[in-house]
Design an enzyme around this catalytic site. Structure first.
Site, short mmCIF file in Angstrom:
data_model
loop_
_atom_site.label_atom_id
_atom_site.label_comp_id
_atom_site.label_asym_id
_atom_site.label_seq_id
_atom_site.Cartn_x
_atom_site.Cartn_y
_atom_site.Cartn_z
N ARG A 40 36.60 59.33 19.56
CA ARG A 40 35.43 59.83 19.05
C ARG A 40 34.56 58.31 18.42
O ARG A 40 33.84 58.14 18.18
CB ARG A 40 35.41 60.91 18.77
CG ARG A 40 34.11 62.09 18.00
CD ARG A 40 34.30 62.95 18.42
NE ARG A 40 34.82 63.36 15.82
CZ ARG A 40 34.60 64.68 16.04
NH1 ARG A 40 34.35 65.59 16.83
NH2 ARG A 40 34.94 65.43 14.52
N LYS B 1 35.95 72.15 18.85
CA LYS B 1 35.32 73.42 18.36
C LYS B 1 33.76 73.26 19.20
O LYS B 1 33.43 74.11 19.84
CB LYS B 1 35.32 74.24 17.21
CG LYS B 1 36.71 73.76 16.27
CD LYS B 1 36.57 74.04 15.16
CE LYS B 1 36.14 73.38 13.99
NZ LYS B 1 36.32 71.90 14.45
N ARG C 157 34.56 76.46 6.12
CA ARG C 157 35.70 76.50 5.78
C ARG C 157 36.82 76.59 4.49
O ARG C 157 37.23 75.66 4.07
CB ARG C 157 35.11 75.32 5.64
CG ARG C 157 34.78 73.79 8.15
CD ARG C 157 34.79 72.53 7.07
NE ARG C 157 34.82 71.84 7.75
CZ ARG C 157 33.97 71.26 8.88
NH1 ARG C 157 32.97 71.47 9.62
NH2 ARG C 157 34.51 69.64 9.27
N ARG D 50 40.22 64.09 5.69
CA ARG D 50 39.92 65.00 6.64
C ARG D 50 40.93 66.11 6.75
O ARG D 50 40.30 67.30 6.92
CB ARG D 50 38.89 64.75 7.88
CG ARG D 50 37.35 64.16 7.17
CD ARG D 50 36.38 63.63 8.19
NE ARG D 50 35.78 64.54 9.38
CZ ARG D 50 35.69 64.63 10.04
NH1 ARG D 50 35.97 63.80 11.10
NH2 ARG D 50 34.72 66.04 10.96
N ARG E 148 31.21 57.79 15.03
CA ARG E 148 29.95 58.82 13.61
C ARG E 148 31.39 57.86 11.66
O ARG E 148 31.95 57.46 12.27
CB ARG E 148 30.81 60.17 13.29
CG ARG E 148 29.82 61.14 13.91
CD ARG E 148 31.10 62.32 14.46
NE ARG E 148 31.50 62.62 13.16
CZ ARG E 148 31.73 64.31 13.67
NH1 ARG E 148 31.51 64.97 13.74
NH2 ARG E 148 32.13 64.37 12.16
P1 AMP Z 1 31.81 67.91 11.51
O1 AMP Z 1 30.70 67.94 12.14
O2 AMP Z 1 31.50 70.05 11.63
O3 AMP Z 1 33.01 67.59 11.77
O4 AMP Z 1 31.74 68.37 9.98
C1 AMP Z 1 31.21 66.91 9.55
C2 AMP Z 1 31.16 66.49 7.84
O5 AMP Z 1 29.79 67.79 7.76
C3 AMP Z 1 32.71 67.74 7.19
O6 AMP Z 1 32.80 66.70 7.00
C4 AMP Z 1 31.39 68.14 5.69
O7 AMP Z 1 31.50 66.99 4.61
C5 AMP Z 1 30.35 69.06 5.99
N1 AMP Z 1 30.54 70.03 6.57
C6 AMP Z 1 30.41 70.45 8.04
N2 AMP Z 1 30.64 71.96 8.21
C7 AMP Z 1 30.55 72.21 6.36
C8 AMP Z 1 30.85 73.87 6.02
N3 AMP Z 1 30.71 74.69 6.44
N4 AMP Z 1 31.38 72.99 3.94
C9 AMP Z 1 31.86 71.95 3.64
N5 AMP Z 1 31.32 71.12 4.03
C10 AMP Z 1 30.86 70.66 5.50
#
Ligand code: AMP
Length: 192
Positions: A127, A13, A88, A144, A133
């Protein structure tokens, strides 16, 4: 163009969000990136979000929603936005709908990135090694993906019911996937 990207972690994404936002000259809003920047800067938002992120859990809706509503008011989103990683949960999708209804600027589409589980693990492990990360360890990745299935997968039905869902085959070269997305968005705009 106003689009949201739905799909499990590792579906590509983030990569596509940048390219789509560039194509339409609109805002690229990646909630994970905003949280990571806040964690790195040690802001109150970052401190509140970190423990959820490290466990692979979702940050509570009220924190995320307030942050995104604020971000969407920025200038670069006047021409539209690509939302990567938001919504989400159904509560987040409803909050976004309320805002967009109030402004009379409805969503154009929700892109659902479809990838097999084996491919996701392959990509996330890569990654993890490349970016270090802290939420890309094997146990956290598994968690996740579970959180995605439970909390985020229902958005597929949510957007399908509203006639906004576009399924994207997210396996293939980056440019191939971008072409699929842009073609699908064009076809949807024409069908309106
Ligand atoms: P991502 O980089 O999009 O995978 O986001 C990394 C982490 O940020 C996720 O595993 C959540 O802990 C938090 N996060 C990002 N976007 C959201 C969201 N829309 N709602 C809740 N937590 C989020």
């Amino acid at each position: 163009m106003r689009v949201v990207l739905v799909g499990p972690p590792g579906a590509g994404k983030g990569t596509q969000a940048v390219l789509i936002a560039e194509h339409f000259s609109c805002g690229d809003v990646a909630t994970g990136d905003i949280f990571r920047a806040n964690v790195a800067e040690g802001t109150p938002l970052g401190r509140a979000a970190q423990r959820y992120m490290d466990r692979g859990d979702l940050v509570p809706d009220e924190l995320v929603i307030a942050m995104v509503m604020d971000r969407l008011a920025a200038r670069d989103c006047d021409a539209g936005f690509v939302l990567d990683g938001f919504p989400r949960t159904v509560a987040q999708a409803e909050a976004l709908d309320h805002r967009l209804a109030r402004l009379d600027t409805p969503l154009d589409a929700a892109l659902n990135f479809e990838v097999t589980e084996e491919e996701l693990f392959r990509r996330l492990a890569g990654r993890s090694a490349a970016l270090h990360r802290s939420d890309d360890t094997e146990q956290t990745i598994r968690h996740r993906l579970e959180v995605f299935a439970e909390k985020t997968q229902p958005l597929v039905d949510y957007y399908a019911h509203r006639g906004l869902l576009i399924a994207v085959d997210a396996i293939g070269a980056v440019e191939e996937v971008t072409t699929r997305i842009l073609d699908a968005l064009m076809a949807k705009a024409k069908a309106k």
